[in-house]
Design a protein around this motif. Structure first.
Motif, PDB file in Angstrom:
ATOM      1  N   HIS A 124      18.844  43.208  27.021  1.00  0.00           N
ATOM      2  CA  HIS A 124      18.404  43.476  25.663  1.00  0.00           C
ATOM      3  C   HIS A 124      19.071  42.487  24.730  1.00  0.00           C
ATOM      4  O   HIS A 124      20.278  42.283  24.792  1.00  0.00           O
ATOM      5  CB  HIS A 124      18.749  44.910  25.268  1.00  0.00           C
ATOM      6  N   CYS A 176      19.085  27.731  32.006  1.00  0.00           N
ATOM      7  CA  CYS A 176      18.097  28.380  31.139  1.00  0.00           C
ATOM      8  C   CYS A 176      18.386  28.203  29.652  1.00  0.00           C
ATOM      9  O   CYS A 176      17.463  28.007  28.868  1.00  0.00           O
ATOM     10  CB  CYS A 176      18.041  29.870  31.489  1.00  0.00           C
ATOM     11  N   ALA A 185      14.246  36.548  31.177  1.00  0.00           N
ATOM     12  CA  ALA A 185      13.530  37.385  32.150  1.00  0.00           C
ATOM     13  C   ALA A 185      12.932  36.522  33.266  1.00  0.00           C
ATOM     14  O   ALA A 185      12.993  36.893  34.447  1.00  0.00           O
ATOM     15  CB  ALA A 185      12.442  38.195  31.457  1.00  0.00           C
ATOM     16  N   ALA A 186      12.372  35.373  32.914  1.00  0.00           N
ATOM     17  CA  ALA A 186      11.804  34.475  33.926  1.00  0.00           C
ATOM     18  C   ALA A 186      12.901  33.938  34.841  1.00  0.00           C
ATOM     19  O   ALA A 186      12.744  33.879  36.068  1.00  0.00           O
ATOM     20  CB  ALA A 186      11.053  33.334  33.252  1.00  0.00           C
ATOM     21  N   TRP A 187      14.029  33.549  34.255  1.00  0.00           N
ATOM     22  CA  TRP A 187      15.166  33.053  35.041  1.00  0.00           C
ATOM     23  C   TRP A 187      15.665  34.137  35.987  1.00  0.00           C
ATOM     24  O   TRP A 187      15.900  33.892  37.171  1.00  0.00           O
ATOM     25  CB  TRP A 187      16.268  32.586  34.090  1.00  0.00           C
ATOM     26  N   ARG A 240      14.235  36.348  25.207  1.00  0.00           N
ATOM     27  CA  ARG A 240      13.970  37.435  26.164  1.00  0.00           C
ATOM     28  C   ARG A 240      13.072  36.957  27.299  1.00  0.00           C
ATOM     29  O   ARG A 240      13.328  37.233  28.473  1.00  0.00           O
ATOM     30  CB  ARG A 240      13.309  38.609  25.452  1.00  0.00           C
ATOM     31  N   SER A 241      12.011  36.242  26.948  1.00  0.00           N
ATOM     32  CA  SER A 241      11.049  35.752  27.932  1.00  0.00           C
ATOM     33  C   SER A 241      11.699  34.759  28.903  1.00  0.00           C
ATOM     34  O   SER A 241      11.511  34.851  30.119  1.00  0.00           O
ATOM     35  CB  SER A 241       9.872  35.098  27.207  1.00  0.00           C
ATOM     36  N   GLU A 242      12.464  33.819  28.363  1.00  0.00           N
ATOM     37  CA  GLU A 242      13.113  32.803  29.200  1.00  0.00           C
ATOM     38  C   GLU A 242      14.141  33.428  30.145  1.00  0.00           C
ATOM     39  O   GLU A 242      14.187  33.082  31.321  1.00  0.00           O
ATOM     40  CB  GLU A 242      13.787  31.748  28.315  1.00  0.00           C
ATOM     41  N   ALA A 280      12.364  36.580  20.828  1.00  0.00           N
ATOM     42  CA  ALA A 280      11.273  36.849  21.780  1.00  0.00           C
ATOM     43  C   ALA A 280      11.244  35.784  22.878  1.00  0.00           C
ATOM     44  O   ALA A 280      11.087  36.106  24.064  1.00  0.00           O
ATOM     45  CB  ALA A 280       9.934  36.910  21.048  1.00  0.00           C
ATOM     46  N   THR A 281      11.406  34.526  22.490  1.00  0.00           N
ATOM     47  CA  THR A 281      11.440  33.444  23.479  1.00  0.00           C
ATOM     48  C   THR A 281      12.664  33.583  24.366  1.00  0.00           C
ATOM     49  O   THR A 281      12.590  33.378  25.577  1.00  0.00           O
ATOM     50  CB  THR A 281      11.425  32.074  22.776  1.00  0.00           C
TER      51      THR A 281
END
Length: 139
Positions: A1, A85, A101-103, A97-99, A94-95
């Motif tokens: 979070h 990352c 999560a992808a990592w 969180r996305s980055e 938001a970016t």
């Protein structure tokens, strides 16, 4: 979070979100550093006693030592996250969180582990002052 700040209220919100993410879990084990905001008693500041107790009954908190191999392993992961990352400007939460999560998904998919080779025997030799022998304790 991802939060704007690192206050106790954000930590409580994060713990609530984790509890909500795992509604059927009887026990949620959480590894924490020793940040002053990570205080289970804070649940009573933000919730009525019954609700605070309900949360605390579901959590088991494990605090990393202020020194030692466990903390070193956690720091290795944070360092890897930074270099793989977060080594560039990220424009917004938001970016971020996305980055992250992808990592995280890629690391979990490839089952990345740490081959920690600092054994108890090595620790007792290198950190002798922290690991007295039984004979030293008895004297």
């Amino acid at each position: 979070h991802v939060t704007e700040r690192r206050r106790t209220s954000e930590w409580i919100g994060c713990m609530q979100a984790i509890a909500d993410d795992y509604p059927d879990a009887d026990c949620i084990r959480v590894v924490l550093d020793n940040l002053s905001t990570h205080n289970p008693a804070a649940f009573y500041r933000f919730h009525p006693p019954e609700k605070a107790r309900d949360y605390l009954d579901r959590f088991e908190f494990y605090y990393t030592p202020t020194h030692g191999s466990w903390l070193n392993m956690a720091e290795l992961v944070w360092s890897t996250l930074q270099t793989q990352c977060l080594n560039r400007r990220i424009p917004d939460a938001a970016t971020l969180r996305s980055e992250v999560a992808a990592w995280e998904a890629e690391r979990n998919e490839t089952n990345v582990t740490i081959n920690w080779q600092f054994t108890n025997e090595n620790a007792r030799t290198k950190l002798h002052r922290l690991y007295p022998t039984l004979e030293e304790v008895e004297n």
